[in-house]
Write an enzyme that holds these catalytic residues in place. Structure first.
Site, PDB file in Angstrom:
ATOM      1  N   LYS A 168       0.852  -1.199   0.000  1.00 24.84           N
ATOM      2  CA  LYS A 168       0.000   0.000   0.000  1.00 24.84           C
ATOM      3  C   LYS A 168       0.879   1.237   0.000  1.00 24.84           C
ATOM      4  O   LYS A 168       1.842   1.321   0.748  1.00 24.84           O
ATOM      5  CB  LYS A 168      -0.869   0.001   1.278  1.00 24.84           C
ATOM      6  CG  LYS A 168      -1.866   1.137   1.338  1.00 24.84           C
ATOM      7  CD  LYS A 168      -3.130   0.828   0.575  1.00 24.84           C
ATOM      8  CE  LYS A 168      -3.974   2.055   0.286  1.00 24.84           C
ATOM      9  NZ  LYS A 168      -3.532   2.817  -0.919  1.00 24.84           N
TER      10      LYS A 168
ATOM     11  N   LYS B 277       4.649   2.728   8.541  1.00 25.31           N
ATOM     12  CA  LYS B 277       3.464   3.552   8.843  1.00 25.31           C
ATOM     13  C   LYS B 277       2.211   2.693   9.055  1.00 25.31           C
ATOM     14  O   LYS B 277       1.482   2.872  10.028  1.00 25.31           O
ATOM     15  CB  LYS B 277       3.253   4.499   7.655  1.00 25.31           C
ATOM     16  CG  LYS B 277       2.344   5.669   7.919  1.00 25.31           C
ATOM     17  CD  LYS B 277       2.102   6.484   6.650  1.00 25.31           C
ATOM     18  CE  LYS B 277       3.340   7.200   6.158  1.00 25.31           C
ATOM     19  NZ  LYS B 277       3.031   8.152   5.056  1.00 25.31           N
TER      20      LYS B 277
ATOM     21  N   LYS C 274       5.442   1.914  -2.806  1.00 21.50           N
ATOM     22  CA  LYS C 274       5.406   3.295  -3.296  1.00 21.50           C
ATOM     23  C   LYS C 274       5.727   3.294  -4.770  1.00 21.50           C
ATOM     24  O   LYS C 274       6.453   2.422  -5.252  1.00 21.50           O
ATOM     25  CB  LYS C 274       6.448   4.143  -2.560  1.00 21.50           C
ATOM     26  CG  LYS C 274       6.180   5.621  -2.602  1.00 21.50           C
ATOM     27  CD  LYS C 274       5.159   5.999  -1.543  1.00 21.50           C
ATOM     28  CE  LYS C 274       5.000   7.458  -1.336  1.00 21.50           C
ATOM     29  NZ  LYS C 274       4.283   7.740  -0.089  1.00 21.50           N
TER      30      LYS C 274
ATOM     31  N   THR D 213      -5.291  13.124   6.131  1.00 21.20           N
ATOM     32  CA  THR D 213      -3.899  13.236   6.598  1.00 21.20           C
ATOM     33  C   THR D 213      -3.817  14.291   7.701  1.00 21.20           C
ATOM     34  O   THR D 213      -3.252  14.052   8.778  1.00 21.20           O
ATOM     35  CB  THR D 213      -2.969  13.603   5.420  1.00 21.20           C
ATOM     36  OG1 THR D 213      -3.155  12.621   4.405  1.00 21.20           O
ATOM     37  CG2 THR D 213      -1.515  13.650   5.833  1.00 21.20           C
TER      38      THR D 213
ATOM     39  N   ASN E  61      -2.617  20.410   0.400  1.00 27.08           N
ATOM     40  CA  ASN E  61      -3.786  19.844   1.071  1.00 27.08           C
ATOM     41  C   ASN E  61      -3.547  19.618   2.567  1.00 27.08           C
ATOM     42  O   ASN E  61      -4.306  20.108   3.408  1.00 27.08           O
ATOM     43  CB  ASN E  61      -4.198  18.543   0.363  1.00 27.08           C
ATOM     44  CG  ASN E  61      -5.369  17.870   1.053  1.00 27.08           C
ATOM     45  OD1 ASN E  61      -6.267  18.543   1.558  1.00 27.08           O
ATOM     46  ND2 ASN E  61      -5.356  16.558   1.088  1.00 27.08           N
TER      47      ASN E  61
ATOM     48  N   SER F 219      -7.469   5.525   3.518  1.00 26.15           N
ATOM     49  CA  SER F 219      -7.336   4.741   2.284  1.00 26.15           C
ATOM     50  C   SER F 219      -7.748   3.290   2.544  1.00 26.15           C
ATOM     51  O   SER F 219      -8.410   2.661   1.722  1.00 26.15           O
ATOM     52  CB  SER F 219      -5.884   4.753   1.802  1.00 26.15           C
ATOM     53  OG  SER F 219      -5.657   5.794   0.890  1.00 26.15           O
TER      54      SER F 219
HETATM   55  N1  GLU Z   1       0.750   9.007  -0.017  1.00 29.04           N
HETATM   56  C1  GLU Z   1       0.183   8.916   1.282  1.00 29.04           C
HETATM   57  C2  GLU Z   1       1.244   8.542   2.294  1.00 29.04           C
HETATM   58  O1  GLU Z   1       2.410   8.787   2.089  1.00 29.04           O
HETATM   59  C3  GLU Z   1      -1.028   8.008   1.328  1.00 29.04           C
HETATM   60  C4  GLU Z   1      -0.804   6.607   0.919  1.00 29.04           C
HETATM   61  C5  GLU Z   1      -2.086   5.797   0.777  1.00 29.04           C
HETATM   62  O2  GLU Z   1      -3.154   6.316   1.029  1.00 29.04           O
HETATM   63  O3  GLU Z   1      -1.944   4.635   0.383  1.00 29.04           O
HETATM   64  O4  GLU Z   1       0.954   8.065   3.352  1.00 29.04           O
END
Ligand code: GLU
Length: 431
Positions: A77, A101, A113, A197, A228, A370
């Protein structure tokens, strides 16, 4: 091509070294074996492709990546970023951080990623969509609801996720909305993902402030970054009685000890202008208006060391350098950006007793919602914004309690505690 704007440069290039530095500290706390450390430094899969697209009338090949770091706790993810400085080292580091995370907030997801080395600020919307479709085609066999679920990241958004999903469904033949998260609500997205976030960060900050026995109206907040996450966090904190004393975007900063109303700056931003244009046009500033509002205008980084109690880096990585750490006046840093503090600066902040609520906890609200979106798509249900925020609060509060207790018990920083908790959870899952 249209819409030409300069793009801010990422400050540090060796993102994966930063991750390794944090892992080394974790290894000491958890007494990991050298094999385990190597394992946590090695992605399960590195996918590199070249996207053939047309930019400004010329055929080009853009380097594109997906790093699938860890699936020990669930499908990979993590977001996809479009940035001229996005490279394999950076994407690898960010993928590893996603695994950490997701484990910190204890959602059943792994870490991944993606990225394209490309400057969307120099491209038209049609070109950006072409790059998005090319990415989805190139990686269609590697992603999917039970395999790897991308989302937005730096310079990508819900609209781009919709375009990618459309292309993915064309290639694979069939509906699979749970393949991408962060989609617009009108296209299978979830209410509350847009503010998630910032909201997640605010929930953690509120828990921290309560533990300290502080009162929000006494607390001055400086926010670095007005995208954002930064703009939403400033607004949410303003509504909760915090005093917003500094705001900055990539062009400039506006600071006032009397306090700023973020909504007013959002209006300026909505007109595609820098927040400092509230007072200045080019190098000419309206001194009278600035004096009336008790405002000082400066360069973006001036908010990092300004007189404030809480500093929220919400834009780029690597902005808190050892120098900034030495000059910082804030008592606590809430990391809404990914990787804003260099590992070398961590030690200085620790010595100066400045708390850091680390990115892997502070900005985990995004991936948490998400996860709710993915779950909603799989089950065919929907949720209200209130419902989502209430669930988010539960997840973030629980994660904060875990990190805070570990930090106290082992006398370590919140970052070390968060990493240790996460690595331990991933280690258990691997067993
Ligand atoms: N890009 C965001 C992060 O760095 C969200 C990642 C997601 O929702 O999968 O956490």
């Amino acid at each position: 091509m249209s819409n030409k704007k300069p793009t801010a440069k990422l400050v540090y290039r060796h993102a994966f070294d930063q991750y390794k530095a944090r892992l080394k500290e974790t290894a000491e706390i958890l007494k990991l074996t050298p094999e385990e450390v190597t394992n946590f430094e090695t992605p399960e899969k590195i996918l590199e492709k070249k996207l053939k697209v047309t930019l400004g009338g010329a055929a080009v090949e853009l380097p594109a990546y997906r790093v699938q770091f860890s699936s020990a706790r669930g499908p990979y993810k993590g977001g996809i970023r479009f940035h001229p400085a996005a490279d394999l080292d950076e994407v690898k580091a960010l993928a590893a951080m996603m695994a950490i995370k997701c484990a910190v907030v204890d959602i059943p997801m792994g870490g991944g990623k993606g990225g394209v080395t490309f400057d969307p600020k120099q491209a038209t919307k049609e070109e950006i969509f072409e790059v998005s479709r090319a990415w989805a085609r190139a990686f269609a066999n590697d992603i999917g609801p039970d395999k790897d679920i991308p989302a937005p990241d730096v310079y990508t958004n819900g609209e781009i996720m919709s375009v990618m999903l459309d292309e993915y469904e064309k290639v694979t033949g069939g509906k699979a909305p749970a393949t991408f998260t962060g989609k617009p609500v009108s296209n299978g997205g979830i209410e509350g993902r847009d503010t998630a976030t910032a909201m997640g960060g605010v929930f953690v900050l509120e828990a921290y402030v309560a533990e300290k026995g502080w009162v929000p109206s006494d607390l001055r907040v400086a926010v670095h970054g007005f995208g954002n996450a930064g703009a939403t966090a400033a607004q949410l904190l303003y509504e909760r009685g915090y005093k917003i004393v500094g705001l900055a975007d990539s062009k400039g900063a506006v600071m006032s000890m009397r306090g700023l109303d973020p909504m007013k700056f959002q209006e300026v931003k909505n007109q595609n202008k820098s927040i400092k244009e509230m007072y200045c046009h080019g190098s000419v500033c309206d001194e009278g208006m600035m004096e009336k509002d008790s405002v000082v205008v400066g360069d973006p980084n001036s908010v990092l060391t300004m007189d404030a109690d809480i500093l929220i880096p919400a834009a780029l990585d690597g902005v808190i350098t050892p120098d900034v750490a030495r000059q910082m006046k804030a008592k606590v840093v809430l990391e809404l950006a990914n990787g804003p503090t260099l590992a070398e600066a961590d030690a200085i902040l620790e010595e100066r007793k400045i708390d850091v609520i680390p990115d892997v906890l502070a900005n985990a609200g995004g991936v948490t919602v998400s996860y709710f979106e993915w779950d909603q798509n799989l089950k065919g249900t929907t949720h209200t914004r209130e419902d989502v925020n209430a669930r988010l609060k539960k997840v973030m509060s629980k994660a904060w309690m875990g990190v805070s207790e570990f930090a106290k018990k082992h006398s370590v920083t919140f970052r070390k505690a968060a990493f240790a908790l996460a690595v331990e959870r991933i280690r258990m899952a691997k067993k």
